[in-house]
Design a protein around this motif. Structure first.
Motif, PDB file in Angstrom:
ATOM      1  N   GLU A   1       1.097  -1.072  -0.604  1.00 32.15           N
ATOM      2  CA  GLU A   1      -0.058  -0.184   0.225  1.00 32.15           C
ATOM      3  C   GLU A   1       0.838   1.339   0.082  1.00 32.15           C
ATOM      4  N   HIS A   2       0.282   2.545  -0.101  1.00 34.63           N
ATOM      5  CA  HIS A   2       1.186   3.862  -0.068  1.00 34.63           C
ATOM      6  C   HIS A   2       0.663   4.030   1.176  1.00 34.63           C
ATOM      7  N   TYR A   3       1.732   3.206   2.397  1.00 36.62           N
ATOM      8  CA  TYR A   3       1.401   4.185   3.546  1.00 36.62           C
ATOM      9  C   TYR A   3       1.556   5.667   3.364  1.00 36.62           C
ATOM     10  N   TRP A   4       1.387   6.291   4.560  1.00 40.05           N
ATOM     11  CA  TRP A   4       1.560   8.131   3.984  1.00 40.05           C
ATOM     12  C   TRP A   4       2.418   8.327   5.047  1.00 40.05           C
ATOM     13  N   HIS A   5       2.009   8.373   6.253  1.00 43.33           N
ATOM     14  CA  HIS A   5       2.456   9.480   7.911  1.00 43.33           C
ATOM     15  C   HIS A   5       2.119   7.571   8.533  1.00 43.33           C
ATOM     16  N   ALA A   6       2.937   7.325   9.091  1.00 46.06           N
ATOM     17  CA  ALA A   6       2.755   6.052  10.180  1.00 46.06           C
ATOM     18  C   ALA A   6       3.114   6.747  11.554  1.00 46.06           C
ATOM     19  N   SER A   7       2.858   5.687  12.961  1.00 45.09           N
ATOM     20  CA  SER A   7       3.621   5.925  13.984  1.00 45.09           C
ATOM     21  C   SER A   7       3.165   4.878  14.670  1.00 45.09           C
ATOM     22  N   SER A   8       3.725   4.314  16.191  1.00 42.53           N
ATOM     23  CA  SER A   8       4.182   3.348  16.602  1.00 42.53           C
ATOM     24  C   SER A   8       3.340   4.033  18.000  1.00 42.53           C
ATOM     25  N   SER A   9       3.012   2.661  19.262  1.00 41.76           N
ATOM     26  CA  SER A   9       2.431   2.465  20.201  1.00 41.76           C
ATOM     27  C   SER A   9       3.643   2.705  20.897  1.00 41.76           C
ATOM     28  N   MET A  10       3.294   3.196  22.454  1.00 43.50           N
ATOM     29  CA  MET A  10       4.581   3.649  23.469  1.00 43.50           C
ATOM     30  C   MET A  10       5.328   2.311  23.286  1.00 43.50           C
ATOM     31  N   ASP A  11       4.783   0.951  22.767  1.00 43.37           N
ATOM     32  CA  ASP A  11       5.495   0.097  23.911  1.00 43.37           C
ATOM     33  C   ASP A  11       6.301  -0.793  22.540  1.00 43.37           C
ATOM     34  N   GLY A  12       5.957   0.040  21.187  1.00 45.99           N
ATOM     35  CA  GLY A  12       7.011  -0.239  20.348  1.00 45.99           C
ATOM     36  C   GLY A  12       5.824  -1.578  19.420  1.00 45.99           C
ATOM     37  N   GLN A  13       4.958  -2.080  20.805  1.00 50.18           N
ATOM     38  CA  GLN A  13       4.389  -3.845  19.350  1.00 50.18           C
ATOM     39  C   GLN A  13       3.249  -3.517  18.200  1.00 50.18           C
ATOM     40  N   TRP A  14       3.129  -2.231  17.805  1.00 47.69           N
ATOM     41  CA  TRP A  14       1.805  -2.037  17.196  1.00 47.69           C
ATOM     42  C   TRP A  14       2.604  -0.348  16.281  1.00 47.69           C
ATOM     43  N   MET A  15       2.033  -0.538  14.863  1.00 43.03           N
ATOM     44  CA  MET A  15       2.258   0.510  14.302  1.00 43.03           C
ATOM     45  C   MET A  15       0.528   0.394  13.549  1.00 43.03           C
ATOM     46  N   VAL A  16       0.362   2.114  12.887  1.00 41.71           N
ATOM     47  CA  VAL A  16      -0.633   2.330  12.470  1.00 41.71           C
ATOM     48  C   VAL A  16      -0.188   3.721  11.115  1.00 41.71           C
TER      49      VAL A  16
END
Length: 348
Positions: A257-272
């Protein structure tokens, strides 16, 4: 409008018509409302309250105030009432909103709304952005346009004892301090001839060097306390890469996909990440399994103004995603509740 003033709730509830995910629309007043940038902490640590920016009137250079609202849509209140509030960020202990205002470093109590002036840096102009803090809330960093016309990275200690411009350059954006120790600051500049655009300096402003991660699209952040950096890649590469300083090469986490702006959870286990060109919705990504799934569809116009970009980010407990959308024709703040079954599915 004045600091400490409270307002009736503007909340609306609905479900995403394609994923069934529960959405809370937190703002409804017909002006530009915009979440803080995706790598800036906007939540209290209990995940019950977040802050956002609201434009006073429909004008492109409108004055901006910062408000807070509970994640259930109640408790709407104004936190700032100065004309040049920039670099707003919630402290990690949840007690303060820190910001800069024409060189003044200030904070407002999240509870009593009392404002304090901490220190002052004469070289800073009113234009500042991309704030970040160390997890212990002792150091605050912000990039700003300086009175000499250059861009600078400023460091303030929250006890008021230190304030300095530690680095200057003609082109600095997306500045972020590594939050666990505060020894390394990363910023965007470039790209250079090797297509690298994330640069690192030590906390005293010395030892400029590139992160050997090429083809980033400029949207990146530190992954919690892991000392790794995640970066969306240019459109043609279709993915998200992760790298630590000293790694031989970045590791690709997702493709397709064209992922545009990604960030992580504070525990580093998830991205969005949101997507664009075309928009395939906001994707939830498990770091361990690298599985991903559409959480919801923001249906925002995703044009040039920042408030049209979803810029999704996690609540501290990892159970909610806050994002922007102008689907109604006016930019507003939305909160998506992540279903437990989706978390379980992606973790398997």
């Amino acid at each position: 409008m004045a600091r400490g003033q409270t307002y009736p709730s503007e909340r609306q509830f609905f479900t995403d018509d394609r994923t069934g995910v529960r959405i809370t629309k937190l703002t409804a007043f017909p002006t530009v409302n915009s979440k803080l940038y995706f790598h800036i902490n906007a939540f209290t640590p209990d995940s019950n309250t977040l802050v956002f920016k609201s434009y006073q009137y429909a004008k492109r250079d409108s004055r901006v105030d910062v408000f807070k609202v509970n994640t259930d849509g109640m408790g709407l209140a104004q936190l700032t009432d100065r004309p040049y509030v920039n670099g707003a960020m919630v402290s990690y202990d949840g007690n303060w909103l820190y910001f800069v205002d024409e060189g003044y470093f200030r904070r407002v109590s999240m509870h009593t709304y009392e404002e304090e002036t901490i220190s002052y840096l004469e070289p800073l102009t009113w234009f500042a952005e991309s704030a970040s803090m160390t997890y212990d809330d002792k150091q605050y960093f912000v990039e700003a346009t300086l009175k000499n016309g250059r861009r600078g990275i400023a460091r303030f200690t929250t006890d008021g004892k230190e304030a300095e411009v530690l680095f200057e350059h003609s082109d600095i954006t997306h500045t972020q301090v590594e939050p666990t120790e505060g020894k390394v600051i990363a910023f965007q500049c470039g790209p250079d001839q090797q297509n690298r655009n994330i640069w690192l300096i030590d906390s005293d402003g010395s030892n400029l060097r590139p992160l050997e991660l090429p083809y980033g699209n400029g949207h990146w952040m530190w992954i919690g306390g892991t000392k790794q950096i995640m970066s969306n890649l240019e459109k043609e590469l279709q993915g998200i890469a992760v790298m630590s300083e000293g790694d031989a090469a970045p590791e690709m986490y997702v493709h397709g996909e064209h992922y545009w702006h990604a960030s992580s959870s504070m525990d580093g286990q998830w991205m969005v990440s949101d997507t664009n060109w075309p928009d395939h919705g906001i994707h939830l990504i498990n770091v361990a399994t690298k599985k991903h799934k559409v959480l919801c569809y923001p249906n925002s116009s995703s044009c040039h103004p920042q408030w049209t970009h979803p810029h999704p980010s996690f609540s501290p407990d990892g159970k909610m995603i806050v994002y922007n959308s102008d689907v109604t024709g006016i930019p507003h703040i939305y909160l998506a509740a992540i279903p437990d079954e989706m978390l379980e599915e992606l973790a398997r």
